[in-house]
Design a protein around this motif. Structure first.
Motif, PDB file in Angstrom:
ATOM      1  N   LEU A  46       0.857  -1.203  -0.062  1.00  0.00           N
ATOM      2  CA  LEU A  46       0.174  -0.061  -0.166  1.00  0.00           C
ATOM      3  C   LEU A  46       0.834   1.527   0.007  1.00  0.00           C
ATOM      4  CD1 LEU A  46      -2.798   1.268   0.331  1.00  0.00           C
ATOM      5  CD2 LEU A  46      -2.505   1.165   2.617  1.00  0.00           C
ATOM      6  N   ALA A  47       1.897   1.320   0.804  1.00  0.00           N
ATOM      7  CA  ALA A  47       2.777   2.471   0.864  1.00  0.00           C
ATOM      8  C   ALA A  47       3.459   2.499  -0.404  1.00  0.00           C
ATOM      9  CB  ALA A  47       3.895   2.252   2.101  1.00  0.00           C
ATOM     10  N   PHE A  48       4.173   1.652  -0.994  1.00  0.00           N
ATOM     11  CA  PHE A  48       4.680   1.618  -2.361  1.00  0.00           C
ATOM     12  C   PHE A  48       3.832   2.069  -3.478  1.00  0.00           C
ATOM     13  CE2 PHE A  48       6.484  -0.083  -6.142  1.00  0.00           C
ATOM     14  CZ  PHE A  48       7.643   0.618  -6.393  1.00  0.00           C
ATOM     15  N   ALA A  49       2.629   1.652  -3.435  1.00  0.00           N
ATOM     16  CA  ALA A  49       1.677   1.783  -4.526  1.00  0.00           C
ATOM     17  C   ALA A  49       1.292   3.363  -4.426  1.00  0.00           C
ATOM     18  CB  ALA A  49       0.319   1.159  -4.407  1.00  0.00           C
ATOM     19  N   SER A  50       0.837   3.784  -3.228  1.00  0.00           N
ATOM     20  CA  SER A  50       0.532   5.038  -2.954  1.00  0.00           C
ATOM     21  C   SER A  50       1.709   6.125  -3.242  1.00  0.00           C
ATOM     22  CB  SER A  50       0.126   5.585  -1.479  1.00  0.00           C
ATOM     23  OG  SER A  50      -0.899   4.485  -0.977  1.00  0.00           O
ATOM     24  N   PHE A  51       2.853   5.909  -3.090  1.00  0.00           N
ATOM     25  CA  PHE A  51       3.983   6.491  -3.298  1.00  0.00           C
ATOM     26  C   PHE A  51       3.948   6.724  -4.989  1.00  0.00           C
ATOM     27  CE2 PHE A  51       8.474   6.595  -4.779  1.00  0.00           C
ATOM     28  CZ  PHE A  51       8.890   7.694  -4.556  1.00  0.00           C
TER      29      PHE A  51
END
Length: 172
Positions: free
Chosen positions: A82-87
């Motif tokens: 989720l963090a990587f996709a959001s970034f």
């Protein structure tokens, strides 16, 4: 020979929204996403619903395998994904819509809806896991319908944005 390259590059615009390959990739992506429901081909779902028996057992086994796989991935790496996709999506949105990079706009318009489909897949997988197989066909059909709805809205928005970009830049 150099004349041929120049003619080819004049005919085939290498920008994203005026490139035929982008639209082919968009169509293939949504066709594939709506055919594979949680990793299970939709024709297998209809065959199991129609004939039952071994086809239904195969469907239940395959759904169980894909649901367990998806939930394992979500439970072990969900926060990092989720963090990587959001970034990544935020970077693409900023590059595309603030700085005007057309390629970033095109990738964002592919990635954001697929992120929604992935989240929907996790939600459906959790429901299937907790329901112990009750209403399996209904849940799979609803997931496919929602995926197709997201796809239709995504294709419409992408087409309108692409036309706007092409007209604004005077490509047509």
């Amino acid at each position: 020979m150099e004349d041929w390259y120049q003619t080819a590059f004049e005919l085939i615009d290498m920008r994203s929204f005026s490139n035929l390959w982008y639209w082919i990739a968009l169509a293939v992506m949504w066709s594939t996403a709506s055919h594979w429901v949680l990793g299970v081909p939709y024709d297998m779902i209809t065959r199991a619903r129609r004939f039952g028996g071994e086809a239904e057992e195969d469907l239940r086994d395959l759904v169980r395998i894909y649901v367990n796989r998806l939930l394992f991935i979500a439970d072990t790496t969900g926060v990092w994904m989720l963090a990587f996709a959001s970034f990544l999506l935020t970077t693409l949105a900023l590059l595309g819509f603030v700085y005007g990079v057309e390629f970033a706009q095109a990738v964002f318009l592919l990635g954001l809806p697929m992120g929604l489909v992935f989240a929907l897949s996790i939600r459906t997988a959790r429901r299937i896991k907790s329901a112990d197989g009750e209403g399996l066909y209904r849940m799979l059909a609803r997931h496919r319908f929602m995926t197709q709805a997201i796809g239709m809205v995504s294709i419409a928005i992408t087409a309108f944005w692409g036309m706007w970009q092409n007209l604004a830049l005077g490509v047509l």
